[in-house]
Write an enzyme that holds these catalytic residues in place. Structure first.
Site, PDB file in Angstrom:
ATOM      1  CB  CYS A   1      -0.861  -0.055   0.908  1.00 26.50           C
ATOM      2  SG  CYS A   1      -2.418   1.157   1.133  1.00 26.50           S
TER       3      CYS A   1
ATOM      4  CG  HIS B   1      -3.497  -3.601   2.864  1.00 24.21           C
ATOM      5  ND1 HIS B   1      -2.739  -3.121   3.642  1.00 24.21           N
ATOM      6  CD2 HIS B   1      -4.077  -2.414   2.388  1.00 24.21           C
ATOM      7  CE1 HIS B   1      -2.677  -1.959   3.898  1.00 24.21           C
ATOM      8  NE2 HIS B   1      -3.550  -1.395   2.918  1.00 24.21           N
TER       9      HIS B   1
ATOM     10  CD  GLU C   1      -1.493  -6.411   5.022  1.00 24.22           C
ATOM     11  OE1 GLU C   1      -1.726  -5.181   5.272  1.00 24.22           O
ATOM     12  OE2 GLU C   1      -1.103  -6.481   3.678  1.00 24.22           O
TER      13      GLU C   1
END
EC number: 6.3.4.2
Length: 540
Positions: A374, A500, A502
């Protein structure tokens, strides 16, 4: 269908979210369909505008909801995708009730906490149960018993049991260990359960948090004063990794006791056995720096931490995270000299950005494996523009609206938006990956869906300039307009993503870019060790 309500007592931060997630994992792994609800007693509508130091990471769901980090735990442990319905806040409940009152839905009645607020809470809980068609719905009530903010929610779940009689109450408490003998004290648990009983809730299970495993004598004493059978006193002692907690709970007899309470046979398959063995006995280790501005609170980047745990569980490569304040890195890049890889996570605002840019430059100059996420993707673009292309003082218009070289600019649809909450480019979006690229080798497909949370993008006017400098935007949105993945041509160890990754990492399906970073970090470490060994031999 069965509800399991998890409450907490004594102090905050006991791990209700992890315990709730572990219950969900055990049930899911036993073949049941599960869902979960996180109740947050704050008046904020959602977690979207909260400072990470206040409440940790803002987790983003597929539908774009910005929610409490506990929902990230639920998704990871239970391997499910949740929606906005699964996060109930005081702000959402009160806003709904007030809007109904303004519409005249209450037919002139005096609107009160009971029944109107509690009815709205129950309606939302039942909506999750109905829409998910789950066998078990887990409800975590945020806060601590006795907090004034939690009272309407506790009253609502009390009523829920009275009305449906399919509710199991689990209470998480603290058993401190005092003095040189580490005597286990039960008084805090006794008082916490007493406070719960005073509002009409009798726990069926007690999860006793402690440093060490509960003694049988301690269990008996808790049982005596709480009316919870000894089999329902589950010792939840400290473990080195949260993914070991389900194993602890199973070994403490949780499954057999829950089977009796629910009337359902629970057969745990233990699908994480190999995964947890890798966590307990890793065969290699690497050190990775996370360079951010909220590093004093690790929960601000918890999804990255968990993604690295997922990589460890699947590869046996343990990750030692070196948490570095980006403001300090700005003035001293030597902090990065002992790491095997660098990760720049997302963030907002100018503070600490120059340190992130400096860390990116250090990675490029020293050929250290790099992953930008990001804002990390955006600062990589800024660094390339400044120090490789030579666009002096290139910047993002977020940090310098008057910059001569706005290589990062606000999304066109964001211009003119004043409100901060829920207005970014949010949620799961389609990403197209180009053939013959590192990204294609990492993902093994040309289409992925990843979660986003940003207002700014690569300025289209600079795309060709950056690519001519030896880089490639290997991933775009489905229209080919918005840049999503950046990599360096011929370099396996440099990649950055606007999304993102994650947020979608799971124990048995880790984030592909985090996995790649760890693999590259191990290669870098071994090559560095060989180089140092050669130097040592040549000096003899």
């Amino acid at each position: 269908m069965q509800y399991i309500v998890v409450t907490g007592g004594v102090i905050s931060g006991l791990g209700k979210g992890t315990i709730t997630s572990s219950i969900g994992h055990i049930l899911k792994d036993s073949g049941f369909k599960v869902s979960s609800v996180k109740i947050d007693p704050y008046i904020n509508y959602d977690a979207g505008t909260m400072n990470p130091y206040q409440h940790g990471e803002v987790f983003v769901l597929d539908d774009g909801s910005e929610v409490d980090l506990d929902l990230g735990n639920y998704e990871r442990f239970m391997d499910i995708n949740l929606s906005w319905k699964n996060n109930i806040t005081t702000g959402k409940v009160y806003l709904e009730v007030i809007e109904k009152e303004r519409h005249g839905d209450y037919l002139g009645k005096t609107v009160q906490i009971i029944p109107h607020i509690t009815d709205e809470i129950k309606r939302r809980i039942r909506d999750v149960a109905t829409s998910s068609k789950a066998d078990f719905v887990l409800i975590e009530v945020g806060g601590t018993v006795g907090d004034i903010e939690s009272m309407p929610f506790l009253e609502a779940v009390r009523q829920l049991k009275r009305e449906e009689n399919n509710v199991i109450f689990a209470h998480v408490t603290l058993v401190p260990e005092i003095g040189p003998t580490e005597e286990q004290k039960t008084k805090p648990t006794q008082h916490s359960v007493k406070a719960l009983r005073e509002i009409g809730i009798q726990p069926d299970i007690i999860f006793a948090r402690s440093k060490n495993r509960l003694l049988e004598e301690t269990k008996k004493r808790i049982s005596l004063f709480t009316d919870v059978p000894e089999g329902g006193i589950i010792s939840v002692y400290d473990v080195e990794n949260v993914y070991l907690l389900p194993e602890v709970m199973v070994n403490e007899g949780f499954i057999s006791y829950l089977s009796k309470l629910s009337g359902k046979e629970i057969k745990y398959r233990d699908s994480w056995k190999a995964y947890t063995e890798n966590i307990k006995h890793p065969k290699d280790r690497v050190k990775i720096a996370i360079v951010g501005k909220y590093v004093d609170l690790h929960d601000a980047y918890i999804s990255h931490k968990e993604a690295f745990s997922h990589v460890t569980g699947n590869t046996g490569i343990a990750v030692d995270i070196k948490w570095l304040d980006s403001e300090k890195v700005k003035d001293d890049q030597s902090m990065l000299s002992d790491v095997d890889a660098i990760l720049i996570p997302g963030g907002f605002g100018y503070r600490g950005v120059e340190g992130k840019i400096a860390a990116t430059r250090f990675a490029l100059e020293n050929h250290i494996p790099f992953l930008g996420i990001c804002l990390g993707f955006q600062v990589a673009v800024i660094e390339i523009a400044r120090d490789i292309i030579g666009l002096q003082n290139a910047n993002s218009t977020e940090f310098d609206p008057a910059t001569k070289y706005p290589v990062i600019d606000i999304l066109p649809e964001q211009k003119g938006i004043k409100d901060l909450g829920g207005t970014m480019r949010l949620g799961s979006k389609k990403v197209l990956i180009k053939d013959g690229t590192l990204a294609k080798r990492i993902y093994g497909t040309d289409t992925i869906y990843e979660r986003h949370r940003h207002r700014y993008e690569v300025n289209p006017n600079y795309i060709s300039i950056i690519e001519k400098a030896g880089f490639v935007f290997s991933g775009t949105d489905e229209d080919g307009i918005r840049m999503e993945i950046l990599e360096k041509k011929g370099d396996e160890s440099f990649i950055a993503t606007q999304y993102h990754s994650e947020f979608k990492s799971r124990p048995l399906n880790p984030s592909r870019v985090h996995l790649h970073l760890v693999q590259q970090a191990l290669i870098y470490k071994k090559n560095k060790d060989i180089g140092e060994a050669v130097k040592l031999r040549s000096s003899v």
